[in-house]
Design a protein around this motif. Structure first.
Motif, short mmCIF file in Angstrom:
data_model
loop_
_atom_site.label_atom_id
_atom_site.label_comp_id
_atom_site.label_asym_id
_atom_site.label_seq_id
_atom_site.Cartn_x
_atom_site.Cartn_y
_atom_site.Cartn_z
N GLU A 872 0.80 -1.22 0.00
CA GLU A 872 0.00 0.00 0.00
C GLU A 872 0.84 1.27 0.00
N ARG A 902 -4.94 -8.88 -4.31
CA ARG A 902 -6.12 -8.02 -4.50
C ARG A 902 -6.47 -7.26 -3.21
N ASN A 903 -6.28 -7.93 -2.08
CA ASN A 903 -6.58 -7.28 -0.81
C ASN A 903 -5.64 -6.11 -0.57
N ILE A 905 -4.34 -4.25 -2.79
CA ILE A 905 -4.72 -3.16 -3.68
C ILE A 905 -6.00 -2.49 -3.20
N SER A 906 -6.94 -3.29 -2.72
CA SER A 906 -8.26 -2.75 -2.36
C SER A 906 -8.21 -1.79 -1.19
N ILE A 907 -7.21 -1.93 -0.32
CA ILE A 907 -7.16 -1.07 0.86
C ILE A 907 -6.47 0.26 0.57
N GLN A 908 -6.08 0.47 -0.67
CA GLN A 908 -5.42 1.73 -1.04
C GLN A 908 -6.35 2.51 -1.98
N PRO A 909 -7.11 3.48 -1.48
CA PRO A 909 -8.10 4.18 -2.31
C PRO A 909 -7.49 5.00 -3.43
N TRP A 911 -5.50 4.14 -5.67
CA TRP A 911 -5.11 3.34 -6.82
C TRP A 911 -6.28 3.08 -7.76
N SER A 912 -7.10 4.05 -7.96
CA SER A 912 -8.27 3.85 -8.82
C SER A 912 -7.88 3.62 -10.28
#
Length: 947
Positions: A872, A902-903, A905-909, A911-912
């Motif tokens: 992250e 994936r987890n 990546i998902s916790i880093q807003p 990185w859209s």
């Protein structure tokens, strides 16, 4: 820039004038009358050169008569240079001191005859020059400055522009529309096709690539294959097979179209595949490609692109298909793209240019190619008069004449040297991926590159390449970690234009199908881009190629190719993927005394003649994809050879040490013997070296001698500036190797150590202050090793492969890898024992691309103990690519590893916009119908079958 270069504008006059001067100065003992004639010829050509330069600056306004005169002068210059080159070659042939008296007398007679013949030839050429001089009209033009001497990088905005085009040019909507249609569930799981159709320059290929990049991870295998107007079906199918199987060795050069089709069908029968078939021009080409794609009811997908509606309908007619008509950009999207390219911002435009910018965009009609091309002309220019001049010079882009006007405007805006380099791209087939380095070497071989103080000729040529990219006339392919493009492609509309211009100026002649565009002129450069030419066409070509300077064969598959001999003007010879070209076609190669570039990409050629040593001007020899396994000893006579490319199986002679100009020798295999290693210290100009080290068992009692020779040669090469080293390591110097490399080669920029794994790294690696690329294969990575590499100050790309899982958590600490942009990590069985890699705040602050290549081996437990990626803190990350190789592993183990990524990546807003690619690959020997992992490939699950 005053320099002696070959130019499409002035022919070879600038390289010819110094040669005429040398004849006048008396080196060849010519009679005074002959020298007077040569001086008259030189004076006439000097005045003609001045006028040709002026005409080139006003090329768009020339009438037919002026163009005809210009063409005659250029042809005259070629003929004169060929005459002078042949004369000086015959006069400069030395006579061995030991030859007998008869041979000496015969040689003198030949030289006397040559002097007499040059007299009559000069007389004839003088008459031609006088005639041309008398008939031309005296045009008067102001000189325009065309200075081009500064170092030119690729515009740093361009790679971003190609990425941001996904959002700027309105691709999101069409892309999601196509993906939604492809993902619609079908109980029959049948093969689906989407055909994208539209006008040239609308972005069909760009749209297809965006769909491809986003969903290819859902499939067992995928590939992107261009077809083009004159397709080489055999090469297309071979490239498909290589890309789908992810290996080069799967293609047998002796296979024909039927065999490739059979191999593709066999490979794809039980796989869910996704294939892009780009740029189709005929239903026949589509039918041939389609015949290799089985309808296997596994939810496979195909996308095609074409300009022709009937072809698009044909692609969809026999399958579940959908035709997508691509639309031009809307006004707001056009403006965003235009302003981004010109001003670097989507909304920044000076008030005094707003009105004229709207007028220019109206003429572009939403065509991305037209918008980017015009914008490239105006980048950095804020003068309103210049903008109005561009506006008045273009008509509507939404027609072929209008689009051609826009491209011609960009062509006329080029300085002379860039026009020449751009026209040379007409020598390559449509949709061909042109390697940057290969193109640069060919430009140099043709004499297009001028000398610039403080730069090597390669650097100047790379400036030319980057300038063409910056002007949007070529499309960069594969932007690498250091910002350079791996190669380029030419848009088919640009290619069509430069082929036309090349034919008009007799710069290059193209053979396509059963015809060529050379007209009645003597052929100067020839590109055969057809599988089958035919006897009549080939005979017509041969009648006009006695003074040819460049020949390229692309995909020629027929017998009856003429034997190449007595081509005394030949500079470039390129055999690319052509069958039936064998040893008989290269046996006269030693007589091509002007040859500078030679590439043989044909397995049927198995040997080089001894006469190869007579090519005293040869700079590049590339035989790495031929059937040649041994080079003749005469190779040592090539005193101007700079680049030697061979395959791992080629045996190099001891005479390789005589190549005093050699700079690049990237692969050596058989001759990494003691004698060969000792020879390396003699190559004082070597910059790039690949070396395969033998094992102790092979050397036996000579191991110590080999090690001393290796150290000594390495020190000598380091002293002379070795910059790139690729070592296939063995068990020699196991503990010392990295220490030796760090001490011996201070100028090193690229280092690759493969083969047997490294057991430890040297703390002295931080002294490698120039290294930007590092690739290592290690037995096992430790935390202290990462700290050592992280301290290399200029490192941009790090490729790390390990054989065994680490025994500890790997932590990338802050202030480490400060400049790194690309990190590739691969392991053979790392996940078996667990793999934890954490990135702390401020670690790898510039990292943009992260690649993971993981192999899952057999394991009894179902758990994924210790698998963790904490990424992250990688604030600059743009792209993650993951490949998971697995066999005898249940789906849950593989998915656990993917879920961890994936987890993270998902916790880093923030990185859209990050792109994630996941590819799961089974090994070839696995039965795809066994186990619960039958459809477990990709990011998204395939729905279970309904009862």
């Amino acid at each position: 820039m005053a320099a002696s270069v070959v130019s499409a504008s002035t022919g070879v006059i600038s390289t010819l004038l110094p040669k005429l001067s040398r004849l006048i100065e008396g080196e060849y003992k010519l009679q005074k009358g002959v020298k007077r004639k040569i001086k008259f010829l030189k004076d006439e050509l000097t005045s003609m050169q001045t006028l040709l330069v002026k005409l080139s600056d006003k090329e768009e306004t020339l009438d037919v008569q002026a163009k005809d005169w210009r063409n005659k002068v250029r042809e005259l210059s070629y003929d004169i240079e060929d005459c002078i080159d042949l004369f000086t070659h015959k006069m400069s042939k030395g006579i061995d001191a030991e030859v007998n008296l008869v041979k000496k007398i015969a040689s003198k007679i030949k030289k006397i005859w040559s002097r007499h013949k040059i007299d009559s030839l000069i007389e004839e050429l003088n008459a031609r020059a006088q005639k041309v001089s008398d008939c031309h009209l005296r045009y008067k033009f102001d000189d325009l400055a065309t200075n081009f001497s500064q170092v030119v990088p690729i515009d740093p905005r361009l790679p971003a522009l190609y990425v941001e085009a996904q959002r700027l040019v309105g691709i999101d909507g069409p892309r999601e529309e196509i993906i939604d249609w492809l993902n619609k569930y079908d109980y029959a799981q049948q093969l689906k096709v989407v055909s994208i159709v539209g006008f040239g320059g609308l972005g069909k290929t760009t749209l297809a690539k965006q769909v491809y990049q986003k969903i290819k991870g859902q499939f067992h295998c995928s590939c992107f294959v261009p077809v083009s107007r004159n397709p080489n079906i055999e090469k297309i199918l071979a490239d498909m097979l290589k890309e789908l199987k992810n290996q080069q060795s799967c293609v047998d050069p002796s296979d024909d179209v039927r065999q490739f089709i059979d191999k593709l069908r066999a490979f794809l029968t039980h796989k869910r595949y996704f294939i892009i078939v780009d740029d189709i021009w005929s239903t026949q080409a589509w039918e041939l490609v389609k015949s290799a794609l089985p309808e296997n009811n596994l939810n496979s997908r195909i996308i095609t692109t074409t300009r022709i509606v009937s072809v698009a309908e044909s692609c969809c007619s026999s399958l579940a298909g959908h035709v997508h008509n691509i639309q031009p950009l809307r006004d707001q999207q056009s403006q965003q793209l235009f302003f981004k390219r010109v001003f670097g911002d989507t909304s920044s435009c000076p008030p005094h240019l707003e009105e004229i910018s709207h007028g220019i965009l109206q003429k572009c009609h939403g065509l991305p190619l037209a918008i980017i091309t015009i914008a490239s002309l105006l980048t950095g220019k804020s003068n309103k008069d210049r903008w109005e001049q561009v506006y008045k010079s273009i008509s509507s882009a939404f027609s072929y004449p209008g689009m051609r006007d826009i491209l011609l405007l960009s062509y006329y805006d080029l300085p002379h040297h860039l026009k020449t380099c751009l026209l040379y791209l007409s020598m390559f087939p449509e949709d061909y991926m042109i390697k940057r380095e290969e193109l640069i070497w060919r430009w140099i071989a043709e004499g297009f590159i001028a000398e610039v103080k403080g730069q090597t000729v390669d650097q100047v040529a790379e400036n030319y390449f980057n300038e063409l990219v910056n002007r949007s006339l070529i499309q960069p392919v594969g932007i690498m970690y250091d910002g350079r493009a791996d190669g380029c492609r030419v848009h088919d509309m640009v290619l069509e234009l430069i082929v036309l211009l090349s034919a008009e100026g007799n710069f290059a002649s193209i053979v396509e199908k059963q015809s060529y565009n050379g007209g009645g002129h003597m052929i100067r450069r020839l590109s055969v881009q057809s599988e089958h030419v035919g006897d009549e066409v080939m005979q017509e070509v041969m009648d006009k190629w006695s003074q040819i300077r460049s020949i390229s064969f692309y995909g020629l598959q027929e017998q009856g190719i003429p034997h190449l001999k007595e081509l005394y003007s030949l500079r470039v010879l390129d055999f690319d993927y052509s069958s039936h070209i064998g040893n008989q076609h290269v046996k006269y190669i030693g007589s091509f005394f002007q040859l500078t570039f030679l590439r043989i990409n044909c397995r049927e050629v198995t040997e080089l003649p001894e006469g190869i040593g007579d090519l005293r001007y040869l700079q590049t020899l590339d035989i790495q994809r031929s059937g040649i396994e041994k080079l003749p000893p005469s190779i040592g006579r090539l005193q101007k050879l700079v680049r030697l490319f061979v395959s791992y199986s080629v045996e190099l002679p001891d005479e390789i040490g005589d190549l005093q100009a050699l700079q690049e020798l990237p692969i050596t295999y058989y001759n990494s013997s003691i004698k060969f290693v000792e020879t390396l210290r003699r190559l004082t100009k070597l910059k790039t070296l690949g070396l395969d080290m033998p094992h102790r068992q092979q050397l036996g009692c000579d191991t110590g001698r080999y090690e001393e020779a290796f150290k000594s040669s390495l020190a000598a090469m380091g002293k002379h500036g070795l910059q790139s080293l690729n070592i296939s390591k063995s068990n020699i110097l196991e503990e010392e190797l990295m220490d030796i490399l760090c001490c011996a080669i201070p100028c090193l920029r690229e280092l690759v150590v493969e083969g047997t794994g490294i057991t430890r790294l040297s703390k002295q690696m931080v002294s490698l202050v120039n290294v930007t690329y590092l690739r290592l294969f290690m037995e096992r990575i430790k935390q202290e090793d990462l700290c050592i590499v992280g301290g290399i100050p200029a490192l941009l790309s790090f490729n790390l492969s390990i054989a065994h899982a680490p025994n500890e958590r790997l932590t990338i600490r802050s202030q480490q890898f400060r400049c790194l942009k690309e990190f590739r990590f691969s392991s053979t069985h790392a996940p078996v024992g667990g793999l934890e890699m954490l990135f702390l705040p401020e670690a790898m602050p510039k990292l943009r691309r992260l690649y993971l290549d993981l192999e899952f081996g057999a394991q009894k437990t179902e758990s994924m103990k210790g698998f963790e990626f904490s990424i992250e803190h990688l604030a600059s990350l743009e792209h993650i690519s993951i490949r998971m190789w697995h066999n005898d592993v249940t789906r849950s183990r593989v998915e656990a590893a993917e879920a961890a990524i994936r987890n993270a990546i998902s916790i880093q807003p923030g990185w859209s916009t990050l792109v994630l690619e996941v590819e799961r690959i089974r090994f070839e020997d696995e039965d795809e119908d066994e186990g619960d992992d039958r459809s477990g490939h990709g990011m998204d699950e395939v729905p279970e079958e309904q009862p």
